[in-house]
Design an enzyme around this catalytic site. Structure first.
Site, PDB file in Angstrom:
ATOM      1  N   GLU A  26       0.920  -1.039   0.047  1.00  0.00           N
ATOM      2  CA  GLU A  26       0.103   0.160   0.077  1.00  0.00           C
ATOM      3  C   GLU A  26       0.900   1.192  -0.171  1.00  0.00           C
ATOM      4  OE1 GLU A  26      -2.476   0.000   3.391  1.00  0.00           O
ATOM      5  OE2 GLU A  26      -3.676   1.761   2.756  1.00  0.00           O
ATOM      6  N   GLU A 175     -11.985  -2.001   3.460  1.00  0.00           N
ATOM      7  CA  GLU A 175     -12.784  -1.807   4.712  1.00  0.00           C
ATOM      8  C   GLU A 175     -13.646  -0.602   4.568  1.00  0.00           C
ATOM      9  OE1 GLU A 175      -9.368  -1.503   7.638  1.00  0.00           O
ATOM     10  OE2 GLU A 175      -8.874  -3.310   7.292  1.00  0.00           O
ATOM     11  N   TYR A 244      -6.425  -8.857  11.676  1.00  0.00           N
ATOM     12  CA  TYR A 244      -5.219  -8.553  12.287  1.00  0.00           C
ATOM     13  C   TYR A 244      -5.257  -9.306  13.658  1.00  0.00           C
ATOM     14  CZ  TYR A 244      -4.063  -5.245   8.629  1.00  0.00           C
ATOM     15  OH  TYR A 244      -3.798  -4.834   7.253  1.00  0.00           O
ATOM     16  N   GLU A 295      -6.229  -9.003   4.036  1.00  0.00           N
ATOM     17  CA  GLU A 295      -5.347  -8.381   4.935  1.00  0.00           C
ATOM     18  C   GLU A 295      -5.056  -9.299   6.382  1.00  0.00           C
ATOM     19  OE1 GLU A 295      -5.542  -4.243   5.874  1.00  0.00           O
ATOM     20  OE2 GLU A 295      -6.200  -3.812   3.761  1.00  0.00           O
TER      21      GLU A 295
HETATM   22  O1  AHR Z   1      -2.723  -2.329   6.421  1.00  0.00           O
HETATM   23  C1  AHR Z   1      -2.852  -1.088   7.019  1.00  0.00           C
HETATM   24  C2  AHR Z   1      -4.204  -0.546   6.935  1.00  0.00           C
HETATM   25  O2  AHR Z   1      -4.946  -1.541   7.847  1.00  0.00           O
HETATM   26  C3  AHR Z   1      -4.880  -0.571   5.899  1.00  0.00           C
HETATM   27  O3  AHR Z   1      -4.875   0.486   5.044  1.00  0.00           O
HETATM   28  C4  AHR Z   1      -6.222  -0.957   6.046  1.00  0.00           C
HETATM   29  O4  AHR Z   1      -7.041  -1.732   5.178  1.00  0.00           O
HETATM   30  C5  AHR Z   1      -6.209  -1.662   7.340  1.00  0.00           C
HETATM   31  O5  AHR Z   1      -7.016  -1.048   8.399  1.00  0.00           O
END
Ligand code: AHR
Length: 487
Positions: A26, A175, A244, A295
């Site tokens: 990104e 997101e 995450y 992600e």
């Molecule tokens: O990976 C960093 C950020 O985490 C990304 O921009 C977003 O999609 C997520 O919240």
């Protein structure tokens, strides 16, 4: 700790899509400037402006796919900014805090060039929050229309790429429950329908478009979105979600208790896949589409990376991150019948990264080595594994196995941070047809990691001619891969 793991050759789970070993880059923090992109005139060895070291290493691990340009960045990205000469400088919330603005030096042509040099397929994330469906359609037209057809295809030719780009994956938004517009699932579903319908209208549109999915365990998001697609299911080709596993203590300076806390969080991925998939099954969509976990990774407190906090979300990567990478990839292999793609976040200088780079320095993290050790799973047939006495986390060995062209790959991670595991691999429904090659990744401690000063403090060791009639050692806080021919 002693353990037997049964490898059940006839019990096939499915084919492991190479894209499960995918990546994400990104325009955020130090991912592109100066992680990947150093510029064509740089003294740092580069190919067409991109760091040669990373290109070579990505080829080595057979990186199959690279997601771009975000992330949240995608939702303010205008593809026109990255085309042709005299590119505008724009605000970029994700770097501005570091005093940097978006120069747009890397745009569509440069990014696709990077993918071609690596041998990875591009996965584009389309802005749905701040552009119109027609503007997104024009990006697709520019990229995919055949040579000499549309005005935008001619513009692409003028800019140096007569043939269409090979971009098989397009995601609609990112997101959208948060940074992508703070939408409700019903509102996003309507936006998805608008964008997907218009994009699908052009003849060169890819077969599958990927819907921006849920935050972790928000099954309601997946349910509402899937529900809204009934009757127009042909416009939906993949359902994403992000997870995450977060943090537990400091990135490098953590306790044994925090080791287990974070591993427990990482294991949640298994349930998330099962339950999001359950929603799709409820609508009998499992033959038409699969999950895209675009992600995933650990998200530690900032500042442990070499830039000391200058690059947003840059973090060190220790053996804890390597074991979590192995656990997660093993979960993906074991659930490969439900997954189309997964993208670890992110590639360089950001979150759960494979590389740390700055100036002339560029090193591999332990996570890179895990991807290298697992690469032979790509396109393999995953088979069932049964590990005895594997319930307690501190007595658990994470495992998956696959077979490709008569060669079995078994990957193992020891969840115990202090005690080695002696593991017997019991093959059922087949026999070993030779000795094994065993690769081991471990450090001196559970928080071992590589730095610019000591780039190979954690590096894999490969041993060949290992007989599998005895146990193999999976070191405490270590990762092992075994490759062996079977009959
Ligand atoms: O990976 C960093 C950020 O985490 C990304 O921009 C977003 O999609 C997520 O919240």
């Amino acid at each position: 700790m002693k353990k037997t793991i049964h490898l059940v050759v006839p019990d096939k789970i499915g084919t492991i899509a190479p894209e499960i070993y995918g990546h994400f880059s990104e325009h955020i923090g130090g991912v592109f400037y100066d992680g990947l992109w150093v510029g064509k005139d740089s003294k740092i060895p580069n190919v067409n402006g991109f760091r040669k070291h990373i290109i070579d290493k990505m080829k080595q691990i057979h990186a199959p796919v690279l997601r771009w340009p975000g992330g949240c960045f995608a939702e303010t990205y205008d593809w026109r900014d990255g085309i042709g000469e005299n590119r505008p400088v724009r605000p970029n919330w994700w770097t501005e805090k570091d005093g940097r603005y978006e120069p747009n030096s890397v745009g569509t042509h440069e990014f696709v060039d990077l993918c071609e040099m690596i041998g990875a397929k591009p996965y584009f994330a389309v802005n749905v929050t701040s552009i119109t469906p027609l503007h997104a359609r024009d990006w697709m037209d520019y990229c995919l229309s055949p040579r000499g057809t549309t005005t935008l295809a001619l513009e692409r030719e003028k800019n140096g790429h007569p043939e269409p780009f090979d971009i098989p994956y397009w995601g609609i938004g990112n997101e959208n429950w948060g940074g992508g517009g703070n939408m409700t699932p019903d509102y996003y579903a309507l936006e998805y329908r608008r964008f997907a319908t218009i994009l699908k209208n052009i003849p060169s549109a890819p077969k599958d478009l990927i819907a921006g999915g849920a935050n972790g365990g928000d099954y309601n998001w997946t349910r509402r979105l899937t529900d809204s697609m009934q009757g127009i299911r042909r416009i939906l080709g993949g359902m994403s979600f992000h997870y995450y596993c977060g943090k537990a203590g400091d990135c490098v300076d953590f306790t044994a208790e925090q080791w287990y806390e974070l591993l427990e969080k990482a294991y949640r991925m298994d349930e998330l896949i099962t339950r999001h998939w359950g929603v799709l099954q409820g609508y009998k969509m499992e033959k038409e589409m699969k999950l895209v976990i675009d992600e995933w990774g650990c998200w530690h407190p900032d500042g442990s990376g070499p830039s000391k906090g200058y690059n947003l979300f840059e973090q060190q990567s220790t053996m804890r991150d390597a074991v979590i990478s192995a656990i997660t990839l093993n979960i993906f292999n074991n659930q490969c019948d439900k997954i189309k793609m997964a993208n670890v976040a992110q590639l360089v200088n950001n979150l759960h990264c494979l590389f740390l780079a700055g100036g002339e320095n560029c090193i591999e993290t332990p996570t890179f080595h895990v991807f290298d050790m697992f690469k032979t799973h790509q396109n393999g047939t995953a088979i069932k594994t049964v590990a005895e006495n594997n319930d307690a986390l501190d007595a658990r060995v994470s495992v998956s196995a696959s077979v490709k062209d008569g060669v079995m790959t078994v990957t193992l991670a020891n969840c115990n941070c202090a005690e080695d595991a002696e593991v017997s691999l019991n093959l059922l429904g087949g026999s070993y047809a030779g000795k094994a090659t065993v690769t081991t990744l471990k450090g001196d401690a559970m928080n071992s990691h590589n730095t610019f000063e000591a780039p190979n403090a954690v590096a894999p060791i490969e041993v060949s001619d290992v007989a599998l009639d005895g146990a193999i050692t999976v070191p405490a806080a270590g990762v092992v891969s075994v490759r062996v021919s079977i009959a």
